[in-house]
Design a protein around this motif. Structure first.
Motif, short mmCIF file in Angstrom:
data_model
loop_
_atom_site.label_atom_id
_atom_site.label_comp_id
_atom_site.label_asym_id
_atom_site.label_seq_id
_atom_site.Cartn_x
_atom_site.Cartn_y
_atom_site.Cartn_z
N ARG A 146 2.54 33.52 6.55
CA ARG A 146 2.68 32.87 5.18
C ARG A 146 2.53 31.36 5.90
O ARG A 146 3.61 30.99 6.12
N PHE A 147 2.12 30.53 4.90
CA PHE A 147 1.23 29.17 5.68
C PHE A 147 2.60 28.12 5.52
O PHE A 147 3.06 27.53 6.02
N SER A 148 3.27 29.03 4.39
CA SER A 148 4.34 27.61 3.06
C SER A 148 6.30 27.72 4.50
O SER A 148 6.73 27.26 4.43
N ALA A 149 5.77 29.35 5.23
CA ALA A 149 7.17 29.46 5.58
C ALA A 149 7.14 29.40 7.14
O ALA A 149 7.93 29.28 7.61
N VAL A 150 5.55 28.77 7.88
CA VAL A 150 5.51 28.06 9.25
C VAL A 150 5.43 27.04 9.54
O VAL A 150 5.01 26.24 10.26
#
Length: 255
Positions: A146-150
Protein backbone atom coordinates in the motif's frame (compact mmCIF):
# COMPACT_ATOMS: atom_id res chain seq x y z
CA UNK A 1 0.52 -1.16 -10.83
CA UNK A 2 2.52 -4.38 -10.91
CA UNK A 3 6.07 -4.20 -12.26
CA UNK A 4 7.99 -7.14 -13.69
CA UNK A 5 11.71 -7.05 -14.45
CA UNK A 6 12.44 -8.70 -17.80
CA UNK A 7 15.76 -10.50 -18.08
CA UNK A 8 16.90 -11.99 -21.41
CA UNK A 9 13.95 -14.34 -22.11
CA UNK A 10 11.31 -12.84 -24.42
CA UNK A 11 8.98 -15.83 -24.42
CA UNK A 12 8.19 -15.49 -20.72
CA UNK A 13 7.22 -11.86 -21.23
CA UNK A 14 5.08 -13.05 -24.14
CA UNK A 15 3.44 -15.57 -21.80
CA UNK A 16 3.12 -13.16 -18.87
CA UNK A 17 1.52 -10.38 -20.92
CA UNK A 18 -0.88 -12.91 -22.50
CA UNK A 19 -1.77 -14.32 -19.06
CA UNK A 20 -2.37 -10.77 -17.80
CA UNK A 21 -4.80 -10.21 -20.70
CA UNK A 22 -6.67 -13.39 -19.80
CA UNK A 23 -6.65 -13.09 -16.00
CA UNK A 24 -5.72 -9.56 -15.01
CA UNK A 25 -5.35 -9.65 -11.20
CA UNK A 26 -6.59 -6.09 -10.65
CA UNK A 27 -3.35 -4.25 -11.43
CA UNK A 28 -1.75 -2.67 -14.51
CA UNK A 29 1.31 -4.61 -15.67
CA UNK A 30 4.52 -2.65 -16.40
CA UNK A 31 7.68 -4.20 -17.89
CA UNK A 32 11.10 -2.85 -16.87
CA UNK A 33 13.76 -4.44 -19.05
CA UNK A 34 17.03 -5.40 -17.37
CA UNK A 35 18.17 -7.74 -20.17
CA UNK A 36 21.85 -7.95 -21.08
CA UNK A 37 21.13 -9.01 -24.68
CA UNK A 38 20.16 -6.38 -27.26
CA UNK A 39 18.22 -8.93 -29.30
CA UNK A 40 16.16 -9.90 -26.26
CA UNK A 41 15.40 -6.26 -25.50
CA UNK A 42 14.15 -5.67 -29.03
CA UNK A 43 11.86 -8.71 -28.89
CA UNK A 44 10.52 -7.81 -25.44
CA UNK A 45 9.83 -4.23 -26.50
CA UNK A 46 7.91 -5.51 -29.54
CA UNK A 47 5.83 -7.90 -27.41
CA UNK A 48 4.91 -5.10 -25.02
CA UNK A 49 3.98 -2.82 -27.92
CA UNK A 50 1.78 -5.54 -29.42
CA UNK A 51 -0.07 -6.06 -26.14
CA UNK A 52 -0.24 -2.40 -25.06
CA UNK A 53 1.91 -2.98 -21.96
CA UNK A 54 4.06 -0.05 -20.71
CA UNK A 55 7.75 -0.79 -21.32
CA UNK A 56 10.89 0.89 -19.99
CA UNK A 57 14.45 -0.24 -20.74
CA UNK A 58 17.10 0.18 -18.07
CA UNK A 59 20.65 1.12 -19.13
CA UNK A 60 22.59 -1.90 -20.40
CA UNK A 61 24.99 -3.02 -17.69
CA UNK A 62 26.91 -6.06 -16.50
CA UNK A 63 26.35 -7.26 -12.94
CA UNK A 64 27.75 -10.68 -12.06
CA UNK A 65 25.60 -11.03 -8.95
CA UNK A 66 22.18 -11.81 -10.42
CA UNK A 67 20.20 -11.16 -7.23
CA UNK A 68 21.87 -7.78 -6.83
CA UNK A 69 21.12 -6.96 -10.46
CA UNK A 70 17.46 -7.84 -9.94
CA UNK A 71 17.29 -5.92 -6.67
CA UNK A 72 18.87 -2.82 -8.17
CA UNK A 73 16.35 -2.88 -11.02
CA UNK A 74 13.40 -3.14 -8.62
CA UNK A 75 14.79 -0.39 -6.40
CA UNK A 76 15.17 1.86 -9.45
CA UNK A 77 11.58 1.12 -10.48
CA UNK A 78 10.27 2.00 -7.03
CA UNK A 79 12.08 5.32 -6.79
CA UNK A 80 11.70 6.39 -10.43
CA UNK A 81 8.27 5.04 -11.37
CA UNK A 82 6.21 4.25 -8.28
CA UNK A 83 7.19 7.35 -6.31
CA UNK A 84 6.22 9.59 -9.22
CA UNK A 85 2.87 7.95 -9.98
CA UNK A 86 1.85 7.29 -6.34
CA UNK A 87 -0.58 4.43 -7.04
CA UNK A 88 -2.82 3.22 -4.24
CA UNK A 89 -1.22 -0.22 -4.54
CA UNK A 90 1.93 -1.37 -6.26
CA UNK A 91 4.06 -4.46 -6.38
CA UNK A 92 6.56 -6.65 -8.19
CA UNK A 93 6.21 -10.05 -9.82
CA UNK A 94 8.75 -12.39 -11.42
CA UNK A 95 8.64 -12.48 -15.20
CA UNK A 96 7.96 -16.24 -15.05
CA UNK A 97 5.10 -16.04 -12.55
CA UNK A 98 1.84 -16.16 -14.51
CA UNK A 99 -1.76 -15.60 -13.34
CA UNK A 100 -3.71 -18.60 -14.63
CA UNK A 101 -7.09 -18.23 -12.90
CA UNK A 102 -9.12 -15.18 -11.83
CA UNK A 103 -7.55 -13.44 -8.83
CA UNK A 104 -7.65 -9.99 -7.24
CA UNK A 105 -4.39 -8.78 -5.71
CA UNK A 106 -5.73 -5.49 -4.23
CA UNK A 107 -8.36 -7.37 -2.18
CA UNK A 108 -5.52 -9.15 -0.37
CA UNK A 109 -4.19 -5.75 0.72
CA UNK A 110 -7.45 -4.75 2.37
CA UNK A 111 -6.47 -3.46 5.81
CA UNK A 112 -2.85 -4.50 5.24
CA UNK A 113 0.44 -2.72 4.54
CA UNK A 114 2.08 -5.52 2.55
CA UNK A 115 1.07 -8.78 0.89
CA UNK A 116 3.22 -11.45 -0.69
CA UNK A 117 5.26 -14.59 -0.38
CA UNK A 118 7.23 -14.56 2.83
CA UNK A 119 10.82 -15.85 2.99
CA UNK A 120 12.98 -16.59 6.02
CA UNK A 121 16.75 -16.77 6.34
CA UNK A 122 18.57 -19.70 4.74
CA UNK A 123 21.99 -20.66 6.06
CA UNK A 124 24.98 -19.91 3.85
CA UNK A 125 28.73 -19.39 4.21
CA UNK A 126 28.09 -16.16 6.16
CA UNK A 127 24.74 -16.60 7.91
CA UNK A 128 24.10 -19.30 10.53
CA UNK A 129 20.58 -19.53 11.91
CA UNK A 130 19.90 -18.87 15.61
CA UNK A 131 16.79 -19.92 17.57
CA UNK A 132 15.74 -16.31 18.21
CA UNK A 133 16.09 -15.11 14.60
CA UNK A 134 12.94 -13.36 13.43
CA UNK A 135 14.02 -11.58 10.25
CA UNK A 136 12.17 -12.17 7.00
CA UNK A 137 11.35 -10.47 3.76
CA UNK A 138 8.78 -10.71 0.99
CA UNK A 139 10.16 -12.56 -2.02
CA UNK A 140 10.86 -9.95 -4.69
CA UNK A 141 9.04 -12.08 -7.27
CA UNK A 142 5.69 -11.70 -5.50
CA UNK A 143 5.41 -8.69 -3.20
CA UNK A 144 2.79 -5.93 -3.00
CA UNK A 145 2.41 -2.75 -0.98
CA UNK A 146 0.00 0.00 0.00
CA UNK A 147 1.82 3.10 -1.22
CA UNK A 148 0.55 5.50 1.46
CA UNK A 149 1.87 3.15 4.17
CA UNK A 150 5.39 2.83 2.75
CA UNK A 151 5.92 6.19 1.02
CA UNK A 152 8.04 7.48 3.89
CA UNK A 153 10.53 4.62 3.55
CA UNK A 154 13.52 4.52 1.18
CA UNK A 155 12.85 0.97 0.05
CA UNK A 156 15.86 -1.05 -1.09
CA UNK A 157 15.42 -4.45 -2.74
CA UNK A 158 19.01 -5.65 -2.62
CA UNK A 159 19.80 -9.04 -1.04
CA UNK A 160 21.41 -9.46 2.36
CA UNK A 161 23.64 -12.53 2.49
CA UNK A 162 24.46 -11.82 6.14
CA UNK A 163 20.76 -12.43 6.93
CA UNK A 164 20.44 -15.43 4.64
CA UNK A 165 17.88 -13.55 2.56
CA UNK A 166 17.71 -13.01 -1.19
CA UNK A 167 16.46 -10.09 -3.31
CA UNK A 168 14.41 -7.64 -1.26
CA UNK A 169 16.13 -8.45 2.03
CA UNK A 170 17.45 -4.93 2.66
CA UNK A 171 13.84 -3.99 3.40
CA UNK A 172 13.91 -6.02 6.62
CA UNK A 173 15.70 -3.21 8.43
CA UNK A 174 13.93 -0.47 6.48
CA UNK A 175 10.32 -1.71 6.60
CA UNK A 176 9.46 -5.28 7.57
CA UNK A 177 10.99 -5.17 11.06
CA UNK A 178 8.68 -2.23 11.86
CA UNK A 179 5.45 -3.98 10.87
CA UNK A 180 3.03 -5.74 13.18
CA UNK A 181 1.91 -9.20 12.11
CA UNK A 182 -1.56 -7.79 11.45
CA UNK A 183 -0.03 -5.51 8.78
CA UNK A 184 1.09 -8.48 6.68
CA UNK A 185 -0.94 -10.73 4.38
CA UNK A 186 1.02 -13.87 3.54
CA UNK A 187 0.50 -15.79 0.31
CA UNK A 188 0.33 -19.58 0.31
CA UNK A 189 2.78 -21.61 -1.75
CA UNK A 190 2.24 -25.20 -2.87
CA UNK A 191 4.00 -27.63 -5.17
CA UNK A 192 1.95 -29.11 -8.00
CA UNK A 193 2.92 -31.82 -10.48
CA UNK A 194 3.80 -30.94 -14.07
CA UNK A 195 4.05 -33.75 -16.62
CA UNK A 196 6.07 -33.40 -19.81
CA UNK A 197 7.21 -36.16 -22.15
CA UNK A 198 6.18 -38.77 -19.61
CA UNK A 199 8.22 -37.24 -16.80
CA UNK A 200 6.64 -35.68 -13.73
CA UNK A 201 8.17 -32.59 -12.14
CA UNK A 202 6.86 -30.00 -9.71
CA UNK A 203 6.36 -26.28 -9.97
CA UNK A 204 5.05 -23.72 -7.56
CA UNK A 205 1.57 -22.25 -7.30
CA UNK A 206 1.15 -19.08 -5.29
CA UNK A 207 -2.25 -18.55 -3.66
CA UNK A 208 -3.62 -21.14 -6.07
CA UNK A 209 -3.58 -18.59 -8.89
CA UNK A 210 0.01 -17.90 -10.04
CA UNK A 211 2.03 -20.59 -11.79
CA UNK A 212 5.70 -19.94 -11.01
CA UNK A 213 8.08 -21.58 -13.44
CA UNK A 214 11.41 -20.47 -11.87
CA UNK A 215 14.87 -20.37 -13.35
CA UNK A 216 14.15 -19.65 -17.02
CA UNK A 217 16.68 -16.80 -17.14
CA UNK A 218 19.51 -18.98 -15.90
CA UNK A 219 19.65 -22.21 -17.93
CA UNK A 220 23.38 -22.52 -17.30
CA UNK A 221 23.01 -22.66 -13.51
CA UNK A 222 23.50 -26.05 -11.82
CA UNK A 223 20.27 -27.36 -10.36
CA UNK A 224 17.94 -25.84 -12.96
CA UNK A 225 16.28 -28.25 -15.34
CA UNK A 226 15.90 -25.89 -18.28
CA UNK A 227 19.45 -26.42 -19.49
CA UNK A 228 18.82 -27.68 -23.02
CA UNK A 229 17.01 -25.84 -25.79
CA UNK A 230 14.75 -28.87 -26.27
CA UNK A 231 13.69 -28.91 -22.62
CA UNK A 232 13.14 -25.16 -22.53
CA UNK A 233 10.99 -25.46 -25.66
CA UNK A 234 8.92 -28.17 -23.98
CA UNK A 235 8.39 -25.96 -20.94
CA UNK A 236 7.37 -23.02 -23.10
CA UNK A 237 4.89 -25.19 -25.00
CA UNK A 238 3.56 -26.66 -21.74
CA UNK A 239 2.83 -23.18 -20.36
CA UNK A 240 1.07 -22.05 -23.54
CA UNK A 241 -0.90 -25.24 -24.13
CA UNK A 242 -1.94 -25.70 -20.51
CA UNK A 243 -2.72 -22.15 -19.43
CA UNK A 244 -2.75 -19.77 -22.39
CA UNK A 245 -4.78 -21.56 -25.03
CA UNK A 246 -1.57 -22.57 -26.97
CA UNK A 247 0.28 -22.86 -29.22
CA UNK A 248 3.21 -20.66 -28.21
CA UNK A 249 3.10 -16.96 -28.96
CA UNK A 250 5.31 -14.49 -30.75
CA UNK A 251 8.74 -15.23 -29.24
CA UNK A 252 8.75 -18.79 -30.56
CA UNK A 253 12.44 -18.84 -31.46
CA UNK A 254 13.70 -17.90 -28.01
CA UNK A 255 13.97 -20.73 -25.51
Amino acid sequence: MCITVAFNVPWVIDALTKAWEMHSPGMTLVVVDNSMKAQARAAIAQICKMRGVPYLALPMRVEKHLSRSHGTAITWAFHNIVRHLKPEFFGFIDHDCFPVVPFDIPSNLAGKVVYGRRAYGTENHVYKAKPDDRHWNLWAGYCFYRFSAVAAYKLNFEPRINLGLDTGAANWAILYSKLAEADVAVATVEQRPMTMAGAVGHHEFIDGAFFHLAGVSYPERPGYHHRTAEHREMIRDYVWNTYLGGPAGQAVSDF
